[in-house]
Design a protein around this motif. Structure first.
Motif, short mmCIF file in Angstrom:
data_model
loop_
_atom_site.label_atom_id
_atom_site.label_comp_id
_atom_site.label_asym_id
_atom_site.label_seq_id
_atom_site.Cartn_x
_atom_site.Cartn_y
_atom_site.Cartn_z
N THR A 1 31.74 47.31 42.83
CA THR A 1 31.68 45.94 42.37
C THR A 1 32.68 45.43 41.73
O THR A 1 33.24 44.19 42.05
CB THR A 1 30.37 46.08 41.41
OG1 THR A 1 29.16 46.49 42.04
CG2 THR A 1 30.12 44.52 41.10
N SER A 2 33.40 46.18 40.88
CA SER A 2 34.72 45.48 40.12
C SER A 2 35.59 45.35 41.01
O SER A 2 36.40 44.26 40.95
CB SER A 2 34.90 46.56 39.03
OG SER A 2 35.27 47.67 39.41
N SER A 3 35.86 46.25 42.02
CA SER A 3 36.91 45.96 42.83
C SER A 3 36.82 44.93 43.77
O SER A 3 37.75 44.22 44.44
CB SER A 3 37.39 47.32 43.52
OG SER A 3 37.70 48.49 42.93
N ALA A 4 35.40 44.87 44.23
CA ALA A 4 34.96 43.55 45.26
C ALA A 4 35.39 42.27 44.45
O ALA A 4 35.83 41.34 45.26
CB ALA A 4 33.68 43.90 45.73
N ILE B 1 43.06 37.51 36.73
CA ILE B 1 41.99 38.36 37.07
C ILE B 1 41.68 39.41 36.17
O ILE B 1 40.76 39.50 35.42
CB ILE B 1 42.00 39.20 38.40
CG1 ILE B 1 42.21 38.03 39.47
CG2 ILE B 1 40.81 40.06 38.70
CD1 ILE B 1 42.48 38.39 40.77
N ALA B 2 42.99 39.97 35.53
CA ALA B 2 42.83 40.81 34.26
C ALA B 2 42.31 40.38 33.04
O ALA B 2 41.61 40.91 32.65
CB ALA B 2 44.12 41.29 34.04
N SER B 3 42.61 38.93 32.91
CA SER B 3 41.90 38.31 31.69
C SER B 3 40.60 38.11 31.82
O SER B 3 39.73 38.09 30.77
CB SER B 3 42.64 36.96 31.60
OG SER B 3 42.11 36.28 30.27
N ALA B 4 40.09 37.65 33.04
CA ALA B 4 38.57 37.64 33.24
C ALA B 4 37.94 38.93 33.05
O ALA B 4 36.69 38.76 32.64
CB ALA B 4 38.52 37.12 34.52
N ARG C 1 43.84 48.30 40.98
CA ARG C 1 42.50 48.03 41.56
C ARG C 1 42.72 47.27 42.67
O ARG C 1 41.87 47.56 43.64
CB ARG C 1 41.85 47.22 40.31
CG ARG C 1 40.22 47.28 40.67
CD ARG C 1 39.27 46.99 39.78
NE ARG C 1 39.54 47.60 38.43
CZ ARG C 1 38.93 47.07 37.47
NH1 ARG C 1 38.23 46.04 37.13
NH2 ARG C 1 38.95 47.93 36.20
N ILE C 2 43.30 46.11 42.64
CA ILE C 2 43.40 45.45 43.71
C ILE C 2 44.14 45.96 44.94
O ILE C 2 43.71 45.93 46.17
CB ILE C 2 43.93 43.88 43.57
CG1 ILE C 2 43.45 43.03 42.73
CG2 ILE C 2 44.41 43.06 44.86
CD1 ILE C 2 44.15 41.87 41.87
N SER C 3 45.22 46.69 44.85
CA SER C 3 45.91 47.66 45.90
C SER C 3 45.11 48.53 46.31
O SER C 3 44.74 48.52 47.56
CB SER C 3 47.01 48.13 45.15
OG SER C 3 47.62 48.85 46.02
N ALA D 1 27.54 40.87 44.00
CA ALA D 1 28.80 40.82 43.77
C ALA D 1 29.34 39.45 44.29
O ALA D 1 30.33 38.93 43.62
CB ALA D 1 29.36 41.87 44.69
N VAL D 2 28.89 38.75 45.24
CA VAL D 2 29.41 37.53 45.67
C VAL D 2 29.37 36.36 44.66
O VAL D 2 30.14 35.63 44.07
CB VAL D 2 28.79 37.03 47.02
CG1 VAL D 2 29.06 35.61 47.23
CG2 VAL D 2 29.34 38.00 48.20
N LEU D 3 28.06 36.44 43.97
CA LEU D 3 27.78 35.57 42.97
C LEU D 3 28.52 35.72 41.60
O LEU D 3 28.79 34.72 41.15
CB LEU D 3 26.16 35.68 42.69
CG LEU D 3 25.24 35.12 43.90
CD1 LEU D 3 23.59 35.15 43.29
CD2 LEU D 3 25.37 33.79 44.35
N HIS D 4 28.66 37.07 41.38
CA HIS D 4 29.58 36.96 40.18
C HIS D 4 30.85 36.66 40.49
O HIS D 4 31.60 36.24 39.59
CB HIS D 4 29.30 38.75 39.98
CG HIS D 4 30.08 39.02 38.68
ND1 HIS D 4 30.48 40.49 38.16
CD2 HIS D 4 30.51 38.52 37.70
CE1 HIS D 4 30.87 40.42 37.10
NE2 HIS D 4 31.03 39.24 36.48
N VAL D 5 31.29 37.04 41.67
CA VAL D 5 32.92 36.40 42.21
C VAL D 5 32.93 34.90 41.89
O VAL D 5 33.67 34.37 41.09
CB VAL D 5 33.12 36.83 43.52
CG1 VAL D 5 34.30 36.05 44.13
CG2 VAL D 5 33.72 38.19 43.64
#
Length: 420
Positions: free
Chosen positions: A127-130, A146-149, A160-162, A189-193
């Motif tokens: 989930t965190s990677s997505a 993204i890191a700050s979020a 993580r992104i790589s 995951a979509v809603l969290h994004v």
């Protein structure tokens, strides 16, 4: 060509188009990393050429064409050809390879942003990677933002992104909208994004502006698109309501020079009453269905704030009751922080400060400016000006958003002046 001068409008256009262009190129070439590189090259070309030659009449088609040309040029080199052939043979059946060439015109016309959003939230990813990958590909956020979020170091987020990109490539995830059952599995995951993209737009993690309206607007647009797919889902409706009720205050949140204006001091005549009415209707209908989720509760809290004609009319006991409910549903430290503030508004600052002391041990909030800012506010209400000044200053030193920083320093200066 229509000639236009260089301005922030062109920059916003590029940001808005980037995920659509990435989706179109990815659907055609099926290589996430190569498609993202091609889009970045196309954006650089646009940033160089458009100020000189003017923005094309069809800027999206222009970017797709340039990006597709870039990726094709790379494929034509011998090494890239070998990688491409291996990738196509392993992931795409022969009959689909023929279809790929045929759908190039369709790629220009179709908006693939929603398909890109669901692909990035594939079960092959954690989930965190997505969420991180989607914020990068769809939201256009930098790795630092993204890191700050996520409240993690930038280097950790870059890794993580790589890894997420490599997982997407290795899994052979098809670039298409998933079937109904699979959509439901990815929905959380979509809603969290979308929630994180909106929050980054509402209050940016760094930079000279308090907010980034392009991100907030894109999050609302995408959430509307998800709701069109799932019109009966209460949490989708709740998230859209939360965004609308929060974004309704946009015009009142900053002064003429971009300075932050806190909720209690905002001119509520500037609030968007149409967005408030739509948000209230959405959350009311969602809650009436009986299945309550975290976004619906947050939307209900936002509705209570928005329906108060004056700050002093705010129904804080109702807000506290809603935060009590939300606290039992979520382990988010920001929810606990807001719960402490609501407690202080109902039961006094000392009660709120006691709850904040319990949050000091939460590693997710260590060094976060919002904990110091909340403590400063409650200490001021409790009459401890010296401690309040110290925490306003500490909070200012910990935020990289300049309007927030200036506001916090002004609060410390105000208390200093009052002491003299």
């Amino acid at each position: 060509m229509t000639s236009r001068p260089r301005d922030t409008g062109a920059e916003r256009l590029l940001r808005d188009l980037a995920p659509q262009v990435l989706g179109a190129i990815l659907r055609r070439f099926r290589d996430f990393g190569a498609a993202e590189d091609a889009v970045q090259e196309a954006l650089v070309a646009a940033a160089t050429q458009w100020p000189r030659d003017g923005v094309p009449d069809e800027p999206r088609a222009w970017l797709i064409q340039v990006g597709s040309r870039r990726i094709t040029d790379h494929v034509r080199s011998e090494a890239a050809r070998r990688r491409r052939e291996a990738f196509v043979v392993s992931l795409v059946p022969p009959e689909q390879q023929i279809a790929l060439a045929a759908d190039s015109d369709e790629a220009v016309e179709q908006d693939d942003t929603l398909a890109l959003l669901f692909m990035c939230c594939h079960p092959a990813l954690s989930t965190s990677s997505a969420i991180a990958l989607t914020l990068r590909a769809v939201g256009g956020l930098t790795t630092a933002e993204i890191a700050s979020a996520f409240l993690v170091p930038e280097a950790t987020m870059a890794q993580r992104i790589s890894r997420a990109k490599q997982t997407i490539k290795a899994s052979g995830v098809p670039f298409e909208m998933p079937a109904s059952e699979e959509r439901s599995a990815r929905l959380g995951a979509v809603l969290h994004v979308l929630y994180l993209i909106f929050n980054e737009g509402y209050t940016t993690s760094s930079g000279p502006a308090l907010r980034r309206d392009d991100l907030s607007s894109e999050a609302i647009r995408l959430t509307r698109a998800v709701r069109a797919l799932l019109p009966d889902d209460g949490e989708v409706a709740g998230l859209l309501a939360l965004m609308l009720l929060t974004d309704a205050r946009r015009a009142a949140r900053t002064g003429p020079e971009g300075q932050l204006i806190p909720l209690a001091d905002q001119d509520r005549r500037l609030w968007d009453q149409g967005a408030i009415a739509e948000g209230v209707a959405l959350v009311t209908a969602a809650l009436s269905r009986g299945s309550i989720g975290v976004y619906q509760v947050q939307a209900a809290i936002a509705a209570v704030h928005d329906e108060a004609a004056r700050a002093e009319d705010t129904d804080w006991p109702q807000i506290l009751a809603l935060y009590d409910l939300l606290l039992g549903m979520s382990d988010n430290p920001m929810v606990a922080l807001s719960h402490a503030i609501a407690t202080a508004m109902v039961r006094g600052p000392e009660a709120g400060l006691e709850l904040l002391r319990a949050l000091d041990a939460d590693p997710r909030l260590q060094g976060h400016h919002r904990l110091d800012a909340a403590r400063a506010h409650l200490l001021e209400r409790a009459g401890d000006r010296e401690a309040a000044i110290a925490h306003y200053r500490r909070a200012a030193g910990r935020t990289t958003n300049l309007p927030e920083q200036r506001y916090l320093m002004s609060q410390a200066a105000r208390l200093l002046d009052a002491r003299r």
